[in-house]
Scaffold this motif. Structure first.
Motif, PDB file in Angstrom:
ATOM      1  N   PRO A   5      50.527  52.027  40.983  1.00  0.00           N
ATOM      2  CA  PRO A   5      51.908  51.536  40.893  1.00  0.00           C
ATOM      3  C   PRO A   5      52.707  52.381  39.917  1.00  0.00           C
ATOM      4  N   GLU A  56      54.776  40.867  41.230  1.00  0.00           N
ATOM      5  CA  GLU A  56      54.077  41.949  41.921  1.00  0.00           C
ATOM      6  C   GLU A  56      55.038  43.075  42.296  1.00  0.00           C
ATOM      7  N   ILE A  57      56.318  42.749  42.399  1.00  0.00           N
ATOM      8  CA  ILE A  57      57.286  43.759  42.842  1.00  0.00           C
ATOM      9  C   ILE A  57      58.364  44.079  41.809  1.00  0.00           C
ATOM     10  N   VAL A  75      53.755  37.013  48.217  1.00  0.00           N
ATOM     11  CA  VAL A  75      54.016  37.984  47.163  1.00  0.00           C
ATOM     12  C   VAL A  75      54.762  37.295  46.017  1.00  0.00           C
ATOM     13  N   ILE A  96      61.626  47.846  38.933  1.00  0.00           N
ATOM     14  CA  ILE A  96      61.068  47.596  40.254  1.00  0.00           C
ATOM     15  C   ILE A  96      59.779  48.395  40.367  1.00  0.00           C
ATOM     16  N   ASN A 133      48.658  42.444  39.870  1.00  0.00           N
ATOM     17  CA  ASN A 133      48.197  43.513  40.752  1.00  0.00           C
ATOM     18  C   ASN A 133      46.711  43.260  40.973  1.00  0.00           C
ATOM     19  N   VAL A 157      57.174  50.407  42.398  1.00  0.00           N
ATOM     20  CA  VAL A 157      57.047  51.198  43.617  1.00  0.00           C
ATOM     21  C   VAL A 157      55.662  51.832  43.623  1.00  0.00           C
TER      22      VAL A 157
END
Length: 154
Positions: free
Chosen positions: A36, A62-63, A58, A28, A130, A30
């Motif tokens: 990042p 991206e996450i 999103v 993940i 990103n 963060v």
């Protein structure tokens, strides 16, 4: 090839797209878009189908950090033998840790098999999508460099 090496055909790309066949989440993202940081999961997780159908600005990439079987010559970063992306990451980005992070895909990771610890010590800063990343990261992940290199060598 040493006994602990996998066949190149079974290696996973640790910068895959969520829609690639067999893709899994292994971390993940963060932190901030500018800085990042990857938090590794203790084991890979399948991508929930509903995640792929969300109507959101999103992207899953991206996450999450997503891995899938490396498509080799189907990828602009692959030169027929190696992943040029991981080479460029190792050459162009600073390390972000001094210890190998726990990683659920290391045994099958193309970057690990190709560049070893040098890739792992930089991996936590890589985010596939990103849009306001550090200039060094943008330069390392941009596949258009290969098009420019090809045209310069003609």
């Amino acid at each position: 090839m040493s006994e602990n090496r996998r066949s190149p055909k079974s290696l996973m790309c640790p910068s895959a797209d969520a829609e690639m066949s067999g893709s899994v989440i292994f971390g993940i993202v963060v932190g901030t878009p500018e800085v990042p940081h990857l938090v590794h999961l203790d084991r890979v997780k399948p991508i929930p189908p509903e995640l792929l159908t969300l109507d959101s600005p999103v992207k899953p990439s991206e996450i999450f950090r997503i891995a899938a079987t490396c498509i080799e010559n189907g990828c602009k970063h692959f030169d027929g033998i190696n992943c040029r992306l991981t080479t460029r990451i190792v050459e162009g980005l600073p390390t972000v840790t001094d210890r190998l992070p726990a990683c659920a895909i290391r045994s099958t990771c193309r970057w690990w098999h190709q560049e070893g610890a040098a890739a792992c010590l930089r991996c936590q800063q890589v985010v596939r999508d990103n849009y306001i990343a550090d200039d060094r990261l943008i330069a390392a992940i941009d596949p258009s460099i290969y098009d420019r290199e090809s045209s310069e060598n003609v």
